[in-house]
Design an enzyme around this catalytic site. Structure first.
Site, PDB file in Angstrom:
ATOM      1  CD  GLU A 194      -1.467  -8.874  -1.115  1.00 38.35           C
ATOM      2  OE1 GLU A 194      -1.249  -9.970  -0.592  1.00 38.35           O
ATOM      3  OE2 GLU A 194      -1.076  -8.584  -2.256  1.00 38.35           O
ATOM      4  CB  THR A 227      -5.680  -4.746   1.344  1.00 38.50           C
ATOM      5  OG1 THR A 227      -4.783  -5.225   0.332  1.00 38.50           O
ATOM      6  CG2 THR A 227      -5.818  -5.836   2.397  1.00 38.50           C
ATOM      7  CE  LYS A 244      -4.859  -4.175   6.561  1.00 37.12           C
ATOM      8  NZ  LYS A 244      -5.283  -2.815   6.903  1.00 37.12           N
ATOM      9  CE1 TYR A 300      -1.614  -5.570   5.358  1.00 35.05           C
ATOM     10  CE2 TYR A 300      -2.164  -6.489   3.213  1.00 35.05           C
ATOM     11  CZ  TYR A 300      -2.156  -5.430   4.094  1.00 35.05           C
ATOM     12  OH  TYR A 300      -2.697  -4.222   3.720  1.00 35.05           O
TER      13      TYR A 300
HETATM   14  P1  NAP Z   1       1.999   2.383   5.928  1.00 41.16           P
HETATM   15  O1  NAP Z   1       2.686   3.478   5.187  1.00 41.16           O
HETATM   16  O2  NAP Z   1       2.729   1.140   6.230  1.00 41.16           O
HETATM   17  O3  NAP Z   1       1.406   3.018   7.269  1.00 41.16           O
HETATM   18  C1  NAP Z   1       0.926   2.205   8.300  1.00 41.16           C
HETATM   19  C2  NAP Z   1       0.656   3.052   9.515  1.00 41.16           C
HETATM   20  O4  NAP Z   1       0.248   2.209  10.590  1.00 41.16           O
HETATM   21  C3  NAP Z   1       1.888   3.824  10.027  1.00 41.16           C
HETATM   22  O5  NAP Z   1       1.468   5.060  10.529  1.00 41.16           O
HETATM   23  C4  NAP Z   1       2.367   2.933  11.176  1.00 41.16           C
HETATM   24  O6  NAP Z   1       3.141   3.610  12.133  1.00 41.16           O
HETATM   25  C5  NAP Z   1       1.021   2.541  11.754  1.00 41.16           C
HETATM   26  N1  NAP Z   1       1.094   1.387  12.649  1.00 41.16           N
HETATM   27  C6  NAP Z   1       1.706   0.199  12.461  1.00 41.16           C
HETATM   28  N2  NAP Z   1       1.547  -0.593  13.537  1.00 41.16           N
HETATM   29  C7  NAP Z   1       0.806   0.111  14.423  1.00 41.16           C
HETATM   30  C8  NAP Z   1       0.328  -0.149  15.730  1.00 41.16           C
HETATM   31  N3  NAP Z   1       0.584  -1.304  16.360  1.00 41.16           N
HETATM   32  N4  NAP Z   1      -0.406   0.811  16.352  1.00 41.16           N
HETATM   33  C9  NAP Z   1      -0.646   1.994  15.754  1.00 41.16           C
HETATM   34  N5  NAP Z   1      -0.197   2.306  14.520  1.00 41.16           N
HETATM   35  C10 NAP Z   1       0.518   1.371  13.867  1.00 41.16           C
HETATM   36  O7  NAP Z   1       0.685   1.929   5.117  1.00 41.16           O
HETATM   37  P2  NAP Z   1      -0.149   2.739   4.022  1.00 41.16           P
HETATM   38  O8  NAP Z   1       0.376   2.371   2.681  1.00 41.16           O
HETATM   39  O9  NAP Z   1      -0.282   4.156   4.426  1.00 41.16           O
HETATM   40  O10 NAP Z   1      -1.553   2.013   4.138  1.00 41.16           O
HETATM   41  C11 NAP Z   1      -2.545   2.472   5.056  1.00 41.16           C
HETATM   42  C12 NAP Z   1      -3.505   1.346   5.349  1.00 41.16           C
HETATM   43  O11 NAP Z   1      -4.100   0.892   4.150  1.00 41.16           O
HETATM   44  C13 NAP Z   1      -2.862   0.107   5.982  1.00 41.16           C
HETATM   45  O12 NAP Z   1      -3.813  -0.440   6.857  1.00 41.16           O
HETATM   46  C14 NAP Z   1      -2.656  -0.822   4.806  1.00 41.16           C
HETATM   47  O13 NAP Z   1      -2.653  -2.160   5.253  1.00 41.16           O
HETATM   48  C15 NAP Z   1      -3.860  -0.499   3.954  1.00 41.16           C
HETATM   49  N6  NAP Z   1      -3.707  -0.649   2.514  1.00 41.16           N
HETATM   50  C16 NAP Z   1      -2.679  -0.079   1.860  1.00 41.16           C
HETATM   51  C17 NAP Z   1      -2.582  -0.195   0.487  1.00 41.16           C
HETATM   52  C18 NAP Z   1      -1.463   0.440  -0.286  1.00 41.16           C
HETATM   53  O14 NAP Z   1      -1.260   0.037  -1.437  1.00 41.16           O
HETATM   54  N7  NAP Z   1      -0.765   1.416   0.255  1.00 41.16           N
HETATM   55  C19 NAP Z   1      -3.584  -0.883  -0.223  1.00 41.16           C
HETATM   56  C20 NAP Z   1      -4.649  -1.433   0.494  1.00 41.16           C
HETATM   57  C21 NAP Z   1      -4.712  -1.293   1.859  1.00 41.16           C
HETATM   58  P3  NAP Z   1       4.750   3.843  11.896  1.00 41.16           P
HETATM   59  O15 NAP Z   1       4.850   5.011  10.951  1.00 41.16           O
HETATM   60  O16 NAP Z   1       5.232   4.124  13.258  1.00 41.16           O
HETATM   61  O17 NAP Z   1       5.279   2.584  11.288  1.00 41.16           O
HETATM   62  O1  G4F Z   2       5.122  -3.536  -3.310  1.00 42.79           O
HETATM   63  P1  G4F Z   2       4.732  -4.799  -2.661  1.00 42.79           P
HETATM   64  O2  G4F Z   2       5.455  -5.201  -1.430  1.00 42.79           O
HETATM   65  O3  G4F Z   2       3.163  -4.707  -2.425  1.00 42.79           O
HETATM   66  P2  G4F Z   2       2.037  -5.818  -2.133  1.00 42.79           P
HETATM   67  O4  G4F Z   2       2.600  -7.066  -1.643  1.00 42.79           O
HETATM   68  O5  G4F Z   2       1.201  -5.896  -3.362  1.00 42.79           O
HETATM   69  O6  G4F Z   2       1.223  -5.142  -0.940  1.00 42.79           O
HETATM   70  C1  G4F Z   2       0.898  -3.757  -0.952  1.00 42.79           C
HETATM   71  O7  G4F Z   2      -0.343  -3.587  -1.594  1.00 42.79           O
HETATM   72  C2  G4F Z   2      -1.462  -4.196  -0.911  1.00 42.79           C
HETATM   73  C3  G4F Z   2      -2.710  -3.934  -1.760  1.00 42.79           C
HETATM   74  O8  G4F Z   2      -2.880  -4.976  -2.683  1.00 42.79           O
HETATM   75  C4  G4F Z   2      -1.581  -3.586   0.460  1.00 42.79           C
HETATM   76  F1  G4F Z   2      -2.640  -4.100   1.117  1.00 42.79           F
HETATM   77  C5  G4F Z   2      -0.305  -3.849   1.259  1.00 42.79           C
HETATM   78  O9  G4F Z   2      -0.396  -3.218   2.538  1.00 42.79           O
HETATM   79  C6  G4F Z   2       0.877  -3.259   0.498  1.00 42.79           C
HETATM   80  O10 G4F Z   2       0.743  -1.856   0.511  1.00 42.79           O
HETATM   81  O11 G4F Z   2       4.878  -6.007  -3.707  1.00 42.79           O
HETATM   82  C7  G4F Z   2       4.237  -5.960  -4.971  1.00 42.79           C
HETATM   83  C8  G4F Z   2       4.718  -7.131  -5.801  1.00 42.79           C
HETATM   84  C9  G4F Z   2       4.614  -8.497  -5.100  1.00 42.79           C
HETATM   85  O12 G4F Z   2       4.104  -9.430  -6.017  1.00 42.79           O
HETATM   86  C10 G4F Z   2       6.059  -8.848  -4.767  1.00 42.79           C
HETATM   87  O13 G4F Z   2       6.341 -10.244  -4.741  1.00 42.79           O
HETATM   88  O14 G4F Z   2       6.099  -6.944  -6.082  1.00 42.79           O
HETATM   89  C11 G4F Z   2       6.777  -8.174  -5.918  1.00 42.79           C
HETATM   90  N1  G4F Z   2       8.182  -7.885  -5.653  1.00 42.79           N
HETATM   91  C12 G4F Z   2       9.217  -8.259  -6.453  1.00 42.79           C
HETATM   92  N2  G4F Z   2      10.372  -7.886  -5.910  1.00 42.79           N
HETATM   93  C13 G4F Z   2       8.683  -7.253  -4.587  1.00 42.79           C
HETATM   94  C14 G4F Z   2      10.069  -7.253  -4.742  1.00 42.79           C
HETATM   95  N3  G4F Z   2       8.077  -6.683  -3.523  1.00 42.79           N
HETATM   96  C15 G4F Z   2       8.858  -6.070  -2.597  1.00 42.79           C
HETATM   97  N4  G4F Z   2       8.285  -5.457  -1.541  1.00 42.79           N
HETATM   98  N5  G4F Z   2      10.236  -6.068  -2.700  1.00 42.79           N
HETATM   99  C16 G4F Z   2      10.880  -6.648  -3.759  1.00 42.79           C
HETATM  100  O15 G4F Z   2      12.103  -6.641  -3.833  1.00 42.79           O
END
Ligand code: NAP
Ligand code: G4F
Length: 348
Positions: free
Chosen positions: A135, A133, A161, A157
């Site tokens: 992050e 990520t 990672k 987090y």
């Molecule tokens: P997500 O929607 O939060 O999905 C996370 C998945 O992990 C869900 O299936 C969750 O199960 C499962 N999980 C959580 N804890 C677990 C455990 N202890 N054992 C087995 N499974 C578990 O995340 P996503 O947005 O699809 O992201 C996928 C991956 O990419 C994650 O590793 C995230 O950190 C990484 N990532 C995401 C982004 C982004 O912007 N979306 C960017 C960079 C990296 P449940 O459905 O039961 O909760």
């Molecule tokens: O949507 P967010 O919670 O995403 P964040 O923190 O960027 O993390 C996501 O992206 C990462 C990749 O860079 C992944 F690795 C991670 O698993 C996840 O998918 O927050 C985005 C921004 C932050 O700066 C936060 O402070 O939005 C700001 N924010 C402002 N108000 C908020 C809120 N975030 C959340 N979740 N909720 C709010 O009310």
């Protein structure tokens, strides 16, 4: 030709659902690992599960990244060609509240999969994708982040990672496992988790428009994110595992916007005319039509440390993977709004 087999940890998440669909279209047999929960957690993949055409190629098992024995036995049983580790406690703010659990799943969980591959003697057979990520860049000062940008994570987090990233590199170098880290910037979609900011904003504004909610409460409006579409990003995961050599790649759009800019775009598209007043935690948005405050900032949504600025340089992926982001932020927002409107209309 023999079908390729993929094993996806985190199949019930946003990316797990898009990746499953993508791989099934490519004629894979997909095994997904879901964890036990007290309510059904498969809503994002129910359509695949119920689709008669893909049903027999899509099989779910229970497992958990905190449970080595389930990981080992699932890899042994399914004999995958490719393993995608998408499972994580993926919420940055929540990781400040459950830091130990976040590390247990995100860091040690990744190590458990790699150890299982090694202990089963599958180093030469299985290809491994680790969901890294942006992050991990955290408090970086670099204007564009790429594969050489040093990590400076700013949350439990992010730190968890970084461990997963380096243990993946370490197992690649030590045991010659075909292991890749995708360093993915934020990617969203209509099925994004409801507590991430993009989904929260769109869902909140539509509920306010429909009279089902009075206000939307947010945190920091001035952090900047590089937002792409999950559908585009899962393709990059797959492409990484199809290369001759394993490597790590940044996946991003190269454009960045503040949360406030996202709100302004979404509000306009949903039909609001808003005016911002106040500063910091007292900043508010007023609906010009009826003078009501519809957005407020709340201290509880601000993080102990913020990642202020993310903007990725995906040139390596563009050159070597021939991967390009296809969806602009405007198109992404339009798609998320359409989905949300349909969801509410269907419920009426
Ligand atoms: P997500 O929607 O939060 O999905 C996370 C998945 O992990 C869900 O299936 C969750 O199960 C499962 N999980 C959580 N804890 C677990 C455990 N202890 N054992 C087995 N499974 C578990 O995340 P996503 O947005 O699809 O992201 C996928 C991956 O990419 C994650 O590793 C995230 O950190 C990484 N990532 C995401 C982004 C982004 O912007 N979306 C960017 C960079 C990296 P449940 O459905 O039961 O909760
Ligand atoms: O949507 P967010 O919670 O995403 P964040 O923190 O960027 O993390 C996501 O992206 C990462 C990749 O860079 C992944 F690795 C991670 O698993 C996840 O998918 O927050 C985005 C921004 C932050 O700066 C936060 O402070 O939005 C700001 N924010 C402002 N108000 C908020 C809120 N975030 C959340 N979740 N909720 C709010 O009310």
């Amino acid at each position: 030709m023999k079908k390729k087999i993929a094993l996806i940890f985190g199949v019930t998440g946003q990316d797990g659902a898009y990746l499953s669909k993508f791989l099934l279209k490519k004629n894979y047999k997909v095994y997904g690992v879901k964890r036990r929960s007290s309510i059904i957690n498969t809503s994002r993949i129910d359509d695949i599960y119920n689709d008669i055409n893909s049903k027999s190629n899509f099989v779910l098992f229970y497992g958990d990244l905190t449970d080595s024995s389930s990981i080992l036995s699932l890899i042994k049983k399914t004999k995958p060609d490719e393993i995608y580790n998408l499972a994580a406690q993926s919420h940055v703010q929540v990781s400040f509240e459950v830091p130990e659990y976040s590390a247990e799943v995100n860091s040690v969980g990744t190590l458990r999969i790699l150890e299982a591959i090694k202990n089963l003697g599958l180093e030469k057979k299985v290809k491994f994708y680790q969901a890294g990520t942006s992050e991990m860049f955290g408090k970086t000062k670099e204007k564009f982040q790429n594969e050489s940008t040093p990590f400076y994570p700013a949350s439990p987090y992010g730190v968890s990672k970084v461990f997963a990233h380096w243990i993946t590199v370490n197992y690649r170098e030590a045991y010659k496992i075909f292991a890749c880290n995708g360093v993915l910037f934020n990617h969203e979609s209509p099925i994004r988790g409801e507590t991430f900011v993009t989904k929260k904003i769109i869902q909140g504004l539509i509920r306010i428009k429909n009279g089902n909610q009075k206000k939307l409460f947010l945190g920091n409006l001035y952090s900047k994110r590089d937002w792409g579409h999950a559908r585009d990003y899962v393709e990059a995961m797959w492409k990484m595992l199809q290369q001759k050599k394993p490597a790590d790649y940044v996946i991003a759009t190269g454009k960045t916007f503040t949360i406030k800019e996202f709100v302004n775009k979404a509000a306009k598209k949903i039909g609001f005319k808003i005016r911002w007043v106040g500063n910091g935690v007292n900043e508010k948005a007023i609906d010009i039509k009826n003078k009501k405050v519809i957005i407020e900032c709340k201290k509880r949504y601000f993080r102990p440390v913020e990642v202020d600025y993310l903007k990725g340089n995906a040139n390596k992926a563009k050159k070597l993977l021939k991967w390009f982001p296809k969806t602009s932020l405007d198109k992404l927002i339009d798609e998320m709004i359409r989905y949300e409107l349909k969801f509410y209309n269907d419920k009426l």
